[in-house]
Design a protein around this motif. Structure first.
Motif, short mmCIF file in Angstrom:
data_model
loop_
_atom_site.label_atom_id
_atom_site.label_comp_id
_atom_site.label_asym_id
_atom_site.label_seq_id
_atom_site.Cartn_x
_atom_site.Cartn_y
_atom_site.Cartn_z
N LYS A 1 31.00 -85.08 -8.42
CA LYS A 1 30.47 -85.03 -9.78
C LYS A 1 30.65 -83.65 -10.43
O LYS A 1 30.98 -83.54 -11.60
N ARG B 1 32.38 -94.93 -7.23
CA ARG B 1 30.94 -94.73 -6.97
C ARG B 1 30.73 -93.45 -6.15
O ARG B 1 29.85 -92.66 -6.45
N GLY C 1 20.86 -88.36 2.62
CA GLY C 1 21.19 -88.56 1.21
C GLY C 1 22.67 -88.79 1.02
O GLY C 1 23.48 -88.41 1.87
N ASP C 2 23.03 -89.46 -0.10
CA ASP C 2 24.44 -89.70 -0.39
C ASP C 2 24.83 -89.09 -1.73
O ASP C 2 25.85 -89.45 -2.31
N ASN C 3 24.02 -88.15 -2.21
CA ASN C 3 24.28 -87.48 -3.48
C ASN C 3 24.29 -85.98 -3.23
O ASN C 3 23.30 -85.42 -2.75
N THR C 4 25.40 -85.32 -3.54
CA THR C 4 25.51 -83.90 -3.21
C THR C 4 24.49 -83.05 -3.97
O THR C 4 24.02 -82.03 -3.45
N GLU C 5 24.15 -83.47 -5.20
CA GLU C 5 23.15 -82.72 -5.96
C GLU C 5 21.79 -82.80 -5.27
O GLU C 5 21.08 -81.80 -5.12
N GLU C 6 21.45 -83.99 -4.82
CA GLU C 6 20.16 -84.21 -4.12
C GLU C 6 20.12 -83.42 -2.81
O GLU C 6 19.12 -82.76 -2.49
N LYS D 1 26.85 -75.57 -3.92
CA LYS D 1 26.82 -77.04 -3.87
C LYS D 1 27.35 -77.49 -2.52
O LYS D 1 28.42 -77.06 -2.09
N ARG E 1 29.02 -89.55 -6.96
CA ARG E 1 27.96 -88.91 -6.16
C ARG E 1 28.47 -87.62 -5.50
O ARG E 1 27.72 -86.67 -5.33
N PHE E 2 29.76 -87.65 -5.12
CA PHE E 2 30.27 -86.61 -4.25
C PHE E 2 31.06 -85.52 -5.01
O PHE E 2 30.94 -84.36 -4.71
#
Length: 279
Positions: free
Chosen positions: A277, A270, A181-186, A213, A274-275
């Protein structure tokens, strides 16, 4: 060595009291028992070290005895520094933000905030001025040999706990760094789910920090590289703009540099979304 042993026991006692306070607050918040802290045992050393640090600085045992204002400020600064550095160490070592005060007023990088600092100052004032004198009167009645045995037993126990906890946290770090994944929340959601299905000790880490997180190393490296590329493109544009009125100025070169700057900015934006946020 006697005073050293007394400080070790003092740190242990207030580490336990700090843990009890954290567990109570989380019970009020989540309505269930949560074993707080990095270590497995029922103690949070940040509180014990903070109390000892303030006592040494302004408690009058080694140096001068501080005024009420000085004692408050000593707790405010020393405990705040310990919390900030603990957050920084755990983030860099284990690739996650384990607690975050970014939504709180007057916070510093989300690691500490004014509310906690004021409470640290008030608690230090109460402990150093009214509790510590009774503690030292009591502990000085102990047999020196038993005092040393108890202090060394505490140190060995906590060192062993640290080694085991460090090993477990490295397992969590591996999960963080290897999750896609490239989204820390995900990725955070995926790692939380993974830890809930692990053994009791690993589940304890998730339960201790239910809102942590992640900061995967690959995203951290990518973010740093993009930030460096952006700064390089900025510098290149500035240098070319300084040459704008010279006879050998190349407008096409400036246009290309500005395009590279815009691309670097967009890509950094971008990834920041993602990182970074949560900040």
């Amino acid at each position: 060595m006697t005073l050293f042993y007394e400080f070790v026991i003092m740190a242990f006692i207030f580490s336990i009291l700090g843990w009890i306070m954290e567990v109570t607050l989380k019970f009020i918040q989540y309505h269930r028992f949560i074993n707080r802290g990095f270590l497995i045992g029922p103690y949070c050393p940040i509180y014990g070290f903070g109390v000892v640090g303030v006592t040494i600085l302004v408690g009058g045992l080694i140096g001068r005895e501080g005024t009420y204002a000085e004692t408050f400020m000593a707790g405010f600064v020393i405990c705040g520094f310990l919390e900030y550095m603990t957050s920084f160490y755990m983030e860099k070592m284990f690739h996650a933000r384990w607690w975050d005060y970014s939504s709180k007023p007057m916070n510093l990088n989300g690691r500490i905030w004014i509310g906690n600092l004021i409470l640290f100052g008030l608690a230090s004032l109460i402990i150093v001025k009214w509790i510590a004198p009774h503690y030292f009167d009591f502990i000085e009645t102990w047999n020196p040999f038993l005092l040393g045995v108890f202090a060394w037993a505490i140190l060995v126990c906590m060192l062993f706990d640290y080694v085991i906890s460090h090993f477990l946290m490295n397992i969590v770090k591996k999960e963080i760094d290897t999750t896609d994944g490239d989204n820390t929340e995900e990725i955070s959601i995926q790692v939380h789910a993974l830890l809930q299905n692990k053994n009791l000790l690993l589940r304890r880490i998730y339960q201790a920090y239910p809102e942590f997180k992640v900061l995967p190393s690959r995203l951290t490296k990518k973010y740093k590289k993009l930030k460096k590329d952006y700064k390089t493109a900025q510098k290149e544009c500035r240098n070319l703009l300084h040459q704008k009125f010279r006879t050998n100025f190349n407008s096409e070169q400036l246009k290309q540099a500005q395009q590279r700057l815009e691309e670097a900015y967009q890509e950094l934006n971008r990834l920041t979304g993602r990182f970074k946020k949560r900040y």
